[in-house]
Design an enzyme around this catalytic site. Sequence first.
Site: not given
Ligand code: CA2
Length: 152
Positions: A15-16, A23, A28, A79, A82, A103, A105, A112
Amino acid sequence: MPPTTMKRILVIHGPNLNRLGRREPEIYGHHTLEAIDAEIIQAGEALGVIVQTFQSNHEGELVDRIQQAAEEVDGLVINPAAYTHTSVALRDALQMLDIPVIEVHLSNIYRRESFRHHSMTAAAATGQIAGLGKNGYLLALEALVRMDADAS
Ligand code: CA2
């Protein structure tokens, strides 16, 4: 000698991650998911494997795709975003696979917030890469190809 079939690798984004590059680039990176996927697919071609990518914001859809992967691919990069920290359903789906799973990240989850330090899914993976940005996906791909070569 029997014909060698090209190995297939699936890369799943949770997700996201479809919002990447738009953002929080300081965490990221500046690259969009589309650009990262294109780079992963190109790297796969260079390594002689077929790469498919999939992104979903929905836990059930991710479970469905993992179950489908059991029949279709030789390795999985995921990946879970969340859901890494919360999802017993994804962990159970990954646990059912008989293929190597890496996996990935983008960020170093251990540097973090404390809620990101525990991965629910990592115990169902062969290995984990965190904190190397988009290069983590490319290294995961290479690791899967090398594992395959080591096994044969
Ligand atoms: O570091 C990573 O790849 C994470 O899997 C990214 C997740 C986070 O919840 C994990 O703890 C670590 C969040 C992805 C959110 O993606 C975004 C994309 C654009 C802007 C903000 C967030």
